[in-house]
Design a protein around this motif. Sequence first.
Motif, short mmCIF file in Angstrom:
data_model
loop_
_atom_site.label_atom_id
_atom_site.label_comp_id
_atom_site.label_asym_id
_atom_site.label_seq_id
_atom_site.Cartn_x
_atom_site.Cartn_y
_atom_site.Cartn_z
N GLY A 277 -28.26 -17.51 9.69
CA GLY A 277 -28.83 -17.87 8.65
C GLY A 277 -30.19 -18.50 8.81
O GLY A 277 -31.01 -18.34 7.81
N LEU A 278 -30.30 -19.17 9.80
CA LEU A 278 -31.34 -19.97 10.11
C LEU A 278 -32.61 -18.71 10.46
O LEU A 278 -33.98 -19.02 9.79
N TYR A 279 -32.17 -17.85 11.29
CA TYR A 279 -33.49 -16.92 11.27
C TYR A 279 -33.50 -16.01 10.33
O TYR A 279 -34.27 -14.94 10.23
N GLY A 280 -32.53 -15.93 9.35
CA GLY A 280 -32.66 -14.95 8.17
C GLY A 280 -33.55 -15.85 7.13
O GLY A 280 -33.93 -15.17 5.89
N MET A 281 -34.06 -16.97 7.33
CA MET A 281 -34.84 -17.53 6.28
C MET A 281 -36.22 -16.99 6.15
O MET A 281 -36.93 -17.21 5.31
N ASN A 282 -36.97 -16.35 7.45
CA ASN A 282 -37.98 -15.64 7.18
C ASN A 282 -39.40 -16.34 7.16
O ASN A 282 -40.23 -16.15 6.34
N PHE A 283 -39.01 -17.60 7.60
CA PHE A 283 -40.65 -18.50 7.38
C PHE A 283 -41.52 -17.85 8.53
O PHE A 283 -41.27 -17.16 9.25
N ARG A 284 -42.86 -18.05 8.05
CA ARG A 284 -43.79 -17.26 8.52
C ARG A 284 -44.35 -17.88 10.04
O ARG A 284 -44.40 -17.18 10.96
N TYR A 285 -43.90 -19.32 10.32
CA TYR A 285 -44.55 -19.73 11.49
C TYR A 285 -43.11 -20.04 12.43
O TYR A 285 -42.67 -21.16 12.36
N MET A 286 -42.36 -19.05 12.67
CA MET A 286 -41.18 -19.20 13.58
C MET A 286 -41.59 -18.54 15.06
O MET A 286 -41.67 -17.37 14.62
N PRO A 287 -41.76 -19.36 15.98
CA PRO A 287 -42.09 -18.69 17.00
C PRO A 287 -41.32 -17.62 17.69
O PRO A 287 -41.85 -16.65 18.06
N GLU A 288 -40.05 -17.74 17.43
CA GLU A 288 -38.95 -16.69 17.98
C GLU A 288 -39.24 -15.52 17.29
O GLU A 288 -39.03 -14.12 17.69
N LEU A 289 -39.89 -15.35 16.09
CA LEU A 289 -40.04 -14.09 15.25
C LEU A 289 -40.85 -13.22 15.98
O LEU A 289 -40.47 -11.58 15.74
N TYR A 290 -41.77 -13.51 16.84
CA TYR A 290 -42.55 -12.73 17.25
C TYR A 290 -42.61 -12.46 18.62
O TYR A 290 -43.29 -11.97 19.51
N TRP A 291 -41.60 -13.14 19.17
CA TRP A 291 -41.08 -12.82 20.71
C TRP A 291 -40.58 -11.55 20.99
O TRP A 291 -39.57 -10.96 20.16
N ARG A 292 -40.94 -11.21 21.94
CA ARG A 292 -40.44 -9.68 22.36
C ARG A 292 -38.99 -9.69 22.59
O ARG A 292 -38.37 -8.64 22.26
N TYR A 293 -38.40 -10.61 23.34
CA TYR A 293 -36.99 -10.54 23.64
C TYR A 293 -36.25 -11.56 22.49
O TYR A 293 -35.12 -11.85 23.08
#
Length: 327
Positions: A285-301
């Motif tokens: 749920g936390l990562y499903g919020m899709n905020f723009r500035y979430m550092p893990e969203l653009y992390w390769r792993y």
Amino acid sequence: MAEEAEEKPRITVIAYSRDDFLSRKVSSMKEVLEIEGYDVVWANVDTVEAVPEIMEALNIHDRPMKVLRRASTHARVFVFPDYLFLILHQVYEIDGGLKRERIGLLLKDNLVVTVQEIQGDVFDPIRESIREGEGLFRERGADYLLFALLEAIVENYVPIIERISSKMESLEAQILSKGEKGVLHRIHGLRREILFMRRTIFPLLEAFRKLELEGERFFTEETQSYMGELHDHVLEVLEILEGQRELANSLVELYYSTISMKTNDIIRILTVVSTIFIPLTFITGLYGMNFRYMPELYWRYGYPASLLAMLAIAMGMLAYFRKKGWI
């Protein structure tokens, strides 16, 4: 004329003395009374429709016969100046259930008359013993025959009660192993059979007590010693029935306890599963919020790391629950 003869009640007569024996079928009580030269005469009538004829032939009171013809009657004893009349019930197992049949027993002088609703009874061992000269029948009088007939009726209750006990033991094993829904229905069926037997047997206590106290003059001293055993035997049978009734009640409690335990097991498992998914649901749920500035969203792993983290949490919680003995 042949058709009229077939419609008459069938009466089977067994007459015997120490050295003589007679067995025949007759069509009327008058023929029974014409049999002479024997110490004991036993007439078995296969239908209560013969009651009026018996009353007329033996000149007996109509009250016990009226009671015999009532379907709702219970065990009774009638003591008159020159004869005894008893009403009992034979019990049979038919189509998986129990059926009760009225039977009247009359003792007058050297004559014993048994009146049944339908053909068939539990007296075949007695007939065979008289025929073969076994036991004390040929040496004793009609009072001993009456005692033996009463004992045979009571003895027939025992195997029926034993089969009820066997069924309850089988149901107990099924409850502990499976706890099927149909088991409860069968337990209630056995409880009904136990109550049926108890309602049939319990009036015998008063009937045999009255027979022992008021009918004493109809029995020899030797036979009187056996009559007390009848009362004690009925008490023993009733004690067995009471134990079976308590066992049936305990089986119901055991059934519900087993169902409750199984329900608790299911709830515990579901609770464990739900508890494990709480942190996993939080992460997704936390990562499903899709905020723009979430550092893990653009992390390769980021994705595999999240899966590994959720797996580690789930395995850790399972290990903890197992250590606590919750699963």
